[in-house]
Write a protein that holds these residues in place. Structure first.
Motif, PDB file in Angstrom:
ATOM      1  N   LYS A  68      23.259  -2.204   4.913  1.00 25.10           N
ATOM      2  CA  LYS A  68      22.424  -3.399   5.056  1.00 25.10           C
ATOM      3  C   LYS A  68      23.134  -4.455   5.895  1.00 25.10           C
ATOM      4  O   LYS A  68      24.292  -4.791   5.644  1.00 25.10           O
ATOM      5  CB  LYS A  68      22.070  -3.980   3.679  1.00 25.10           C
ATOM      6  CG  LYS A  68      21.173  -5.214   3.749  1.00 25.10           C
ATOM      7  CD  LYS A  68      20.824  -5.737   2.373  1.00 25.10           C
ATOM      8  CE  LYS A  68      19.823  -4.855   1.688  1.00 25.10           C
ATOM      9  NZ  LYS A  68      18.486  -4.848   2.353  1.00 25.10           N
ATOM     10  N   TYR A 119      22.506  -3.493  -5.769  1.00 24.52           N
ATOM     11  CA  TYR A 119      22.925  -2.203  -5.205  1.00 24.52           C
ATOM     12  C   TYR A 119      23.631  -1.385  -6.277  1.00 24.52           C
ATOM     13  O   TYR A 119      24.447  -1.903  -7.036  1.00 24.52           O
ATOM     14  CB  TYR A 119      23.882  -2.437  -4.029  1.00 24.52           C
ATOM     15  CG  TYR A 119      24.314  -1.168  -3.333  1.00 24.52           C
ATOM     16  CD1 TYR A 119      23.496  -0.557  -2.382  1.00 24.52           C
ATOM     17  CD2 TYR A 119      25.531  -0.574  -3.635  1.00 24.52           C
ATOM     18  CE1 TYR A 119      23.888   0.612  -1.748  1.00 24.52           C
ATOM     19  CE2 TYR A 119      25.926   0.601  -2.999  1.00 24.52           C
ATOM     20  CZ  TYR A 119      25.106   1.184  -2.063  1.00 24.52           C
ATOM     21  OH  TYR A 119      25.493   2.345  -1.443  1.00 24.52           O
ATOM     22  N   TRP A 178      19.829   0.811  -2.772  1.00 25.57           N
ATOM     23  CA  TRP A 178      19.419  -0.584  -2.887  1.00 25.57           C
ATOM     24  C   TRP A 178      18.123  -0.661  -3.686  1.00 25.57           C
ATOM     25  O   TRP A 178      17.233   0.180  -3.544  1.00 25.57           O
ATOM     26  CB  TRP A 178      19.190  -1.202  -1.514  1.00 25.57           C
ATOM     27  CG  TRP A 178      20.454  -1.508  -0.762  1.00 25.57           C
ATOM     28  CD1 TRP A 178      21.112  -0.695   0.106  1.00 25.57           C
ATOM     29  CD2 TRP A 178      21.208  -2.728  -0.829  1.00 25.57           C
ATOM     30  NE1 TRP A 178      22.243  -1.326   0.586  1.00 25.57           N
ATOM     31  CE2 TRP A 178      22.316  -2.571   0.028  1.00 25.57           C
ATOM     32  CE3 TRP A 178      21.055  -3.929  -1.528  1.00 25.57           C
ATOM     33  CZ2 TRP A 178      23.272  -3.576   0.209  1.00 25.57           C
ATOM     34  CZ3 TRP A 178      21.996  -4.925  -1.350  1.00 25.57           C
ATOM     35  CH2 TRP A 178      23.082  -4.753  -0.500  1.00 25.57           C
ATOM     36  N   THR A 181      15.721  -5.799  -8.730  1.00 22.47           N
ATOM     37  CA  THR A 181      17.151  -5.545  -8.886  1.00 22.47           C
ATOM     38  C   THR A 181      17.313  -4.412  -9.878  1.00 22.47           C
ATOM     39  O   THR A 181      16.367  -4.041 -10.580  1.00 22.47           O
ATOM     40  CB  THR A 181      17.882  -6.816  -9.371  1.00 22.47           C
ATOM     41  OG1 THR A 181      19.291  -6.611  -9.296  1.00 22.47           O
ATOM     42  CG2 THR A 181      17.497  -7.154 -10.805  1.00 22.47           C
TER      43      THR A 181
END
Length: 348
Positions: free
Chosen positions: A174, A230, A238, A244
């Protein structure tokens, strides 16, 4: 001998004055007998002074699973001081400066040396990691940065005067970016890594009975949880945008006179809820293992993760009742707890 070209270099722990008195970088130009590499982009020691330093906004920060850094100040100069040149000579592959170089190095017509001091993100630790790669985008052209992008270092680059310069850092696939001159952070930034990750842990003991055992056993259970964008497992994943990972670790310890074996079904054993809503636990069947340096203690250790909406989880309630395919001395067995009260775990 090559002429002066645009470049960026990061030198960590090598520059004179690193950790001590800053190396001065006067603003006046001085003719130079040597030049720097065309693609100079390096990270230098924190003892290097940033000329004509301008403070950058506190929000000029980016971070990922393996790094966190804030751009503290930026400045420019039309030449490099002899002390800096000498240290660059020790980094020939990155700077192009001859090992025996001395004196100053002028930026040249239409060029300037750009200095950016990197600092810690408050409350977030960062260690050098080979997983993190950085580059500068000078105008529309990318330029690799040599060295680790870490707090306490200074980024040095040779760029066209006034040219737009953006630091782009890649971690676990990322990209995140920040404008070096203004401190403006790009839309790709992951704000969750600019603060300590929410974490909580609960340890408690219960009493149980293993079928076939002559006496009851004490069961010690530790459950911990964290929120992470992550997850390093399975080559890394991810969480989807706006979500999350809720990561949970369960450690179970029991004692037995007989030999225990088998597996625990985590989805059946861990009853979990957040904000009053049930959370489905990831399927997993960890093995029962004999504890090291013990003839009677057995452990089960596992980690599971669940996809949750960012900001939706702060307090968890759970009940853990071990269920699975357990054996004692090779025969099917069960572990029954006298009670299994609901537990509360707060992430902070």
């Amino acid at each position: 001998m090559r002429g002066v070209h645009g470049a960026v270099v990061v030198v960590c722990g090598l520059l004179a004055g690193c950790g001590g008195s800053p190396v001065p970088v006067p603003a006046s130009a001085v003719p130079s007998a040597v030049s720097v590499a065309e693609d100079l982009a390096v990270v230098a020691g924190g003892g290097l002074a940033v000329p004509a330093a301008k403070q950058l906004p506190a929000k000029a920060a980016i971070g990922g699973p393996d790094y966190a850094v804030r751009l503290a100040e930026v400045g420019t100069a039309d030449h490099l001081e002899p002390a800096v040149v000498t240290q660059f000579g020790r980094m020939q592959s990155a700077t192009g400066v001859p090992r025996d170089a001395s004196g100053t190095i002028a930026a040249g017509a239409g060029k300037e040396f750009l200095f950016v001091r990197l600092a810690e993100v408050p409350g977030v630790k960062s260690e050098p990691s080979p997983n993190v790669k950085a580059r500068l985008r000078v105008g529309d052209k990318p330029r690799p940065v040599e060295g680790f992008v870490v707090p306490g270092a200074v980024l040095v680059a040779l760029v066209p005067v006034g040219a737009p310069v953006t630091l782009v850092v890649t971690d676990e696939g990322k990209d995140q970016s920040v404008d070096v001159r203004t401190g403006a952070v790009g839309p790709d930034a992951v704000a969750a890594y600019l603060k300590p990750r929410p974490y909580g842990e609960v340890t408690y003991k219960l009493v149980g009975q293993i079928s076939g055992e002559p006496a009851r056993t004490y069961v010690e259970i530790t459950v911990s949880a964290a929120l992470e964008p992550y997850d390093h497992r399975l080559n890394g994943t991810w969480a989807p945008a706006g979500h999350t990972w809720l990561r949970m670790w369960v450690d179970l310890k029991v004692s037995a006179f007989g030999t225990l074996a088998g597996t625990i079904d985590m989805r059946q054993s861990l009853q979990l809820s957040a904000g009053g809503k049930a959370v489905t636990v990831e399927p997993s069947t960890p093995k029962v293992e004999r504890a090291s340096m013990s003839v009677s203690d057995y452990t089960v250790a596992d980690q599971v993760r669940m996809d949750v909406v960012e900001g939706s989880v702060q307090t968890l309630t759970f009940r853990f009742e071990p269920k699975g395919a357990l054996t004692r001395d090779g025969k099917p067995a069960t572990l029954k707890l006298e009670s299994s009260p609901q537990q509360r775990l707060t992430l902070k």
